[in-house]
Structure formats: structure tokens, C-alpha cells
Write an enzyme that holds these catalytic residues in place. Structure first.
Site, short mmCIF file in Angstrom:
data_model
loop_
_atom_site.label_atom_id
_atom_site.label_comp_id
_atom_site.label_asym_id
_atom_site.label_seq_id
_atom_site.Cartn_x
_atom_site.Cartn_y
_atom_site.Cartn_z
N CYS A 2 24.62 74.05 -6.91
CA CYS A 2 23.49 74.84 -6.77
C CYS A 2 22.44 73.67 -6.16
CB CYS A 2 22.90 75.27 -7.95
SG CYS A 2 24.16 76.15 -8.87
N LYS A 605 29.54 70.80 -1.35
CA LYS A 605 29.49 69.38 -1.03
C LYS A 605 29.65 68.33 -2.33
CE LYS A 605 29.01 66.09 2.07
NZ LYS A 605 30.36 65.74 2.66
C1 AGP Z 1 36.10 65.65 1.13
O1 AGP Z 1 36.55 66.19 2.39
C2 AGP Z 1 36.07 66.86 0.19
N1 AGP Z 1 34.84 67.72 0.35
C3 AGP Z 1 35.87 66.27 -1.47
O2 AGP Z 1 37.22 65.82 -1.45
C4 AGP Z 1 35.18 65.14 -1.76
O3 AGP Z 1 35.48 63.95 -1.14
C5 AGP Z 1 35.27 64.88 -3.10
O4 AGP Z 1 34.52 65.88 -3.98
C6 AGP Z 1 34.68 63.64 -3.86
O5 AGP Z 1 32.94 63.43 -3.60
P1 AGP Z 1 32.42 62.30 -3.55
O6 AGP Z 1 32.83 61.44 -2.44
O7 AGP Z 1 30.93 62.72 -3.27
O8 AGP Z 1 32.28 61.79 -4.90
#
Ligand code: AGP
Length: 610
Positions: A2, A605
Site C-alpha cells: 500500500c 515492490k
Molecule cells: C525481485 O525481482 C523481487 N521482486 C523480489 O524477490 C525482491 O527481491 C524481494 O522481495 C526482496 O526485496 P528487497 O531487496 O527490497 O528486500
């Protein structure tokens, strides 16, 4: 996840808030809403299911006036995506609330509030906050005091913003487990869950700490810590550009960010290497002493960041001569683990706000890790603030849900960490210099690799009708194969798995037939002959392979194999170099499949809830 935006200003803020929501769209959401306090001191609001554009259209038809307002993009947790469940949630016509996170005791609070006569219109956990604040205000408290009392009753994670139309010149914000940033303007102030939302209106930001509650008016921001004591949260100028949120000439953020990698790596290297000498203080004050005393490294991360940690394990053990474990944060945080003497916990994260990684860091500190380091792309984020040392990757804002430049710049940070630790262990000076030299060649090498894009686009055609794919690599290319598989499944929805190529004969060979494309990463390193034997195992079973191979590795295209020649590079940087063709492959496959590349279904994200 969100998104939250809020403002207290003299001018009408609805447009600023909607633009802020647009800039948070990349985080993933299903509905959007806004509330302002108008000239008659009435709370007015609008909500729409679907895109922020739907809300913007609704506001064009019926504009909302008012200089105090809050807005939100919701991603459903409690209650289906719908207008009624979209935020802001209201109580008794004067209180409006937006909230990120999950209130775990919402059932009990809902029953309590029903007993006081409150009626609920949504299925959300958030609505309890609105009614609780209203209830607390009945005792004559200020809005600040009512919110402070309210948050003491909440269990779970929240970043929440509250306003009251009977007290229209302030908003109250509270943070526990979900990030919030204050943006300072001239005669106006703002809040958001991510500073990206506010870059068009300010570049001066202060991050709230866990447990903080702040009162934001046009001219003042007063922050109180978890004990209610007044505290300062230093405001700093942001280094990200206002236009980081624009796609420019590119069709998708992911493509833009893939092409930005040479620059992102140049920026990440800049000022860190003087000639071939590493500036160790770039990790923070006292970094050299901490690295000198480290005897074991435990890396913690999720998703793509986990894959960069896997590469680092090869580097740390082979080059720095120090033991290293790597674990997924959501596993580490829920098991009892053994802490070797003088261990450092290293967290890797693009966002610096991933709930599991943050919880793992906090646990590590409790159970006796001697020191902590975060490699992260967002300055001021929770992981950075809560770690002893930090290395900021200078990738710039990453908007595409599928991580690209954050991954490759993390690898650069990890290689520098390997140098910093290795220097105190078994790494000879000549090797340190050779690694530094290789790092400096990286941006140009990546530019050469990006020139392969059109051949990779052609290759992607073969994947249009495929349901599955297998990625193979060996040694430090095994995590790169895993990252390639994750990218493909994330954005093209093709089921993909990665195996260490030597593992094929232990099971995955059973999957090989003409319908299973096999993608192989094949730099010319000391495992190349072993890898060639694995390739023969696939060929003998009628598999069709796509090999990204060093130009000097002697792979030739034939009926069973399509070869893309990758320019030769030093072994040490090969994991970074071979990542790019796999990013491009997944991108072009997704284009053919017509998926939402930048906001793939079901994904967010930044995963700030468990
Ligand atoms: C990456 O392509 C993904 N969207 C996801 O695996 C991401 O890397 C994961 O959620 C970790 O996020 P962060 O690096 O912000 O901790």
C-alpha cells in the site's frame, strides 16, 4: 504494498496527493482513495477500485478542495478489493484514516468498538483505527493524544495517518513496522510511505523511527518517540532525482533499469575505489576495525537479494578465506540458529524495508551477532538505520517490481565487502588489486552485453508457447541461473526452476524433452568442461538448449542448441555480466506474452508485511 501520501498546506492538495499516488503505483495496489478537509471544514472523500487514473478522473468530474488531505493506494489484506474497503476509512463524519500494514488484534478491537455503538462499513482491519481515534477524542484529548492512546492499543504493523475535520490544520502520523517519511516544504509539509511520492514538492526528508508519532502542521513537525518524549529526526536532502519516476524513452521501467546498469555501477564504484585501493570507510565509521575482527559472515535476504548473497558466499569463502552462511530471512527469523564467535550479520535489500529481513536483523542482534552491515539501495531505510555499517548501492530509484539494477549493484557492494574483509584474512595484495581492476572494467563490459539485446529478443520467440523452463549454472553462476529463473517466472508467468548443473542427473533430467527449454550460463571458467558434460547429458535426452556462452568457450549453435556469444570477461565479474542477458530474455518473453512487466500480478515492490 500500500502507499500513503498526506499534506498540510495553504493551497488545494488533491492534485499533489494524486500525483503522489501515481508515483507509488509501482508498489502494486488494487484501489485508491483520497480525503480532504474543505473550506466549510467538512471531510470530503473519493475512492475508486482499479488504477489511480480512475480516481483522478473522478476528481476531475467532482474536484475536492482543501489544504489538508490524505490519500492511499490499497492492496487487499482484510476484505476483498472494493470501493468500500478502499482507504481512507472514516468515523463519525470527522475522522479519516489511511493505514499500511496489518492490525493483528482488529477482531477484538472491532468487538470492543461495536460495544461502544460504532458501526462498521468495511471488512478492513483499518476501520478500527478510525473509530478508536474518535472514541479517544471523546475524553477531550487533542488529536495527537488520541492517536497516541490509539496506537498503544494496536498490535501488528502500521504506518498510519489520521486527520480530523474539526481540527483541520494538522495531521497525525504514527509508525510501527511500516515506513513513513516526512517531507518538509515552505509553509507546507507532507508525509508519505516512500519519498518517491513527494519528490515533485520537496527534496528535504526525515524518516520516522519505530514507535514514533508525529504532529504535522503547515509550519511545524513535532515528533514523539515510543515513550511520548519529544525527539528530533534529522531532515536531509534527498539525492534521488525528481524524474527518477519517469520511463523516458523506454516502454517499461524494467527495460530502462536494465539499460541503466552500466551507469548505476559507475555511480556505485565512484569514490569507493581510488585507483585500485578500496575506501573502507565507505561502509561507515570504524568499518576497518569491524572487518578486522569478523570471523564469520551470515547473510540474510529475500528473493533477488538472496541470490546476490548466494554469489557472495562463493566470493567470501574462496577469496577472503572466511566462512559464510546465507539464509532466506523468513526462515532465519523463525528458527534457533547457532551463532559462531565474532559473527557479522549482513542484510541485503533493495528497499531496506522488507519485513522478514528487518525482523531477521533484529533477531540477529538479540542472539549475539557481534556486528551488522546492510547493503541497500534506499538511504535512511530501516535496515540502514538499524545496522552498524552500511553500503549504499547507487542504483537510483528502482520502480519495476522485477529487480535488475539493484541486484547487480548489490553484487558490486558484496565484492567490495569481500575485498574489505579479505584484506584482513588470506587475500594477497595482488589479488585485491586484480579484483579492483576487474570491477573498474564492469560498466563498459555491461554496455557490450546490452548490445546483444536484439539477438536475445529473437530468441525469446521460442518461449512464447512454453509452460516451463530450466536454468542451469555451476559455481557462482548457479545463483545467476536461479535469478534468471526468478525473473522469468515473475514477469512472464512461465514456471521456471534453476539447478546447479551437476545436480541434473539426480532428478531433473527426467523433465527433459523438446517442450522443456534449458537455459545455460557458460562463462569460460575452470568449471566449463564440467558444464559441457552436463550440456551433453541434456542433448542426449533430446533437450533444446539456449546457451549464453563466453565467446571463447567453443559452443556452436546446431539443431539442439542456440548459442548467444557473450563477450569475454574476468571470472570474478562474470556473475554480474551474465545476469544481464537473462534479464533481457525474461523481459522479451514477457513482452511476447503480453504480461504487465512492471507490475506483475500478485507481486509488490516492497514487501513490508510478513
Ligand atoms: C525481485 O525481482 C523481487 N521482486 C523480489 O524477490 C525482491 O527481491 C524481494 O522481495 C526482496 O526485496 P528487497 O531487496 O527490497 O528486500
Amino acid at each position: 504494498m500500500c502507499g500513503i501520501v498526506g499534506a498540510v498546506a495553504q493551497r488545494d492538495v488533491a492534485e499533489i496527493l494524486v500525483e503522489g499516488l501515481r508515483r507509488l503505483e509501482y508498489r502494486g495496489y488494487d484501489s485508491a482513495g483520497i480525503a480532504t478537509i474543505d473550506q466549510q471544514n467538512l471531510l470530503v472523500s473519493a475512492k475508486r477500485l482499479g488504477k489511480v487514473q480512475e480516481l483522478a478522473q473522478a476528481l476531475q468530474d467532482s474536484p475536492l478542495s482543501g489544504g489538508t488531505g490524505i490519500a492511499h493506494t490499497r492492496r487487499a489484506t482484510h476484505g476483498a478489493p472494493s470501493e468500500v474497503n478502499a482507504h481512507p476509512h472514516l468515523s463519525s463524519g470527522n475522522i479519516a484514516v489511511v493505514h499500511n500494514g496489518i492490525i493483528e488484534n482488529h477482531e477484538a478491537l472491532r468487538n470492543l468498538l461495536k460495544g461502544f455503538g460504532y458501526e462498521f462499513v468495511s471488512q478492513t482491519d483499518t476501520e478500527v483505527i478510525a473509530h478508536l481515534v474518535h472514541h479517544e477524542l471523546k475524553t477531550g484529548d487533542t488529536l495527537l493524544a488520541a492517536v497516541q492512546k490509539t496506537v498503544q492499543q494496536l498490535e501488528g504493523a502500521y504506518g498510519t495517518v489520521v486527520m480530523d475535520s474539526t481540527d483541520k490544520d494538522r495531521i497525525i502520523v504514527a509508525r510501527s513496522g511500516s515506513p513513513l517519511v516526512i517531507g518538509y516544504g515552505l509553509g507546507e509539509n507532507f508525509i508519505a510511505s516512500d519519498m518517491m511520492a513527494l519528490l515533485p514538492v520537496t527534496r528535504k526528508f526525515a524518516f520516522l523511527e519505530e514507535g514514533d508519532v508525529a504532529e504535522v502542521t503547515r509550519f511545524d513537525v513535532n515528533v514523539y518517540d515510543i515513550n511520548g518524549d519529544s525527539v528530533e529526526r534529522e531532515a536531509k536532502e534527498a539525492s534521488v532525482n525528481h524524474d527518477s519516476g519517469d520511463k523516458g524513452e523506454y516502454r517499461h521501467y524494467m527495460l530502462k533499469e536494465t539499460y541503466e546498469q552500466p551507469t548505476a555501477i559507475r555511480n556505485t564504484l565512484e569514490g569507493r575505489l581510488t585507483g585500485t585501493e578500496l575506501n573502507i570507510e565507505t561502509f561507515g565509521n570504524g568499518a576497518d576495525d569491524i572487518f578486522k575482527n569478523v570471523e564469520h559472515v551470515q547473510i540474510i535476504a529475500c528473493g533477488t537479494s538472496y541470490h546476490s548473497g548466494m554469489v557472495a558466499r562463493y566470493w567470501l569463502e574462496e577469496l577472503a578465506g572466511i566462512s559464510c552462511n546465507i539464509e532466506i530471512a523468513s526462515e532465519f527469523r523463525y528458527r534457533k540458529s547457532f551463532v559462531p564467535k565474532n559473527s557479522m550479520i549482513v542484510t541485503l535489500s533493495q528497499s531496506g524495508e522488507t519485513a522478514d529481513t528487518l525482523a531477521a536483523l533484529r533477531l540477529a542482534k538479540e542472539i549475539g551477532y557481534t556486528s551488522s552491515l546492510s547493503i541497500c539501495n534506499v538511504p535512511g531505510s530501516s535496515l540502514v538505520r538499524e545496522s552498524d555499517l552500511s553500503f549504499m548501492t547507487k542504483a537510483g530509484a528502482e520502480i519495476g517490481v522485477a529487480s535488475t539494477k539493484a541486484f547487480t549493484t548489490q553484487l558490486v557492494g558484496l565484492l567490495m565487502m569481500t575485498l574489505a574483509i579479505g584484506k584482513h584474512h588470506s587475500m594477497p595484495l595482488v589479488q585485491q588489486e586484480s579484483i579492483a581492476k576487474s570491477l573498474l572494467t564492469l560498466p563498459n563490459k555491461l554496455e557490450e552485453v546490452l548490445a546483444l539485446a536484439s539477438s536475445i529478443e529473437d530468441l525469446a520467440e521460442d518461449f512464447a508457447d512454453k509452460q516451463h523452463a530450466l536454468f542451469l549454472g555451476r559455481g557462482d553462476q548457479y545463483p545467476i541461473a536461479m535469478e534468471g529463473a526468478l525473473k522469468l517466472k515473475e514477469i512472464s508467468y512461465i514456471h521456471a526452476e534453476a539447478y546447479a548443473a551437476g545436480e541434473l542427473k539426480h532428478g531433473p533430467l527426467a523433465l527433459i524433452d523438446a517442450e522443456m527449454p534449458v537455459i545455460v550460463v557458460a562463462p569460460k571458467n575452470d568449471l566449463i568442461e564440467k558444464l559441457k558434460s552436463n550440456v551433453e547429458e541434456v542433448r542426449a535426452r533430446g533437450g533444446l538448449m539456449y546457451v549464453f556462452a563466453d565467446v571463447d568457450a567453443n559452443f556452436l549453435s546446431d539443431d539442439t542448441m542456440k548459442v548467444i556469444n557473450v563477450p569475454h570477461c574476468d571470472d570474478i565479474i562474470a556473475p554480474i555480466v551474465y545476469t544481464l542477458p537473462l534479464q533481457l530474455l525474461s523481459y522479451y518473453v514477457a513482452i511476447i506474452k503480453g504480461t504487465d512487466v512492471d507490475q506483475p500480478r500478485n507481486l509488490a515492490k516492497s514487501v513490508t508485511v510478513e
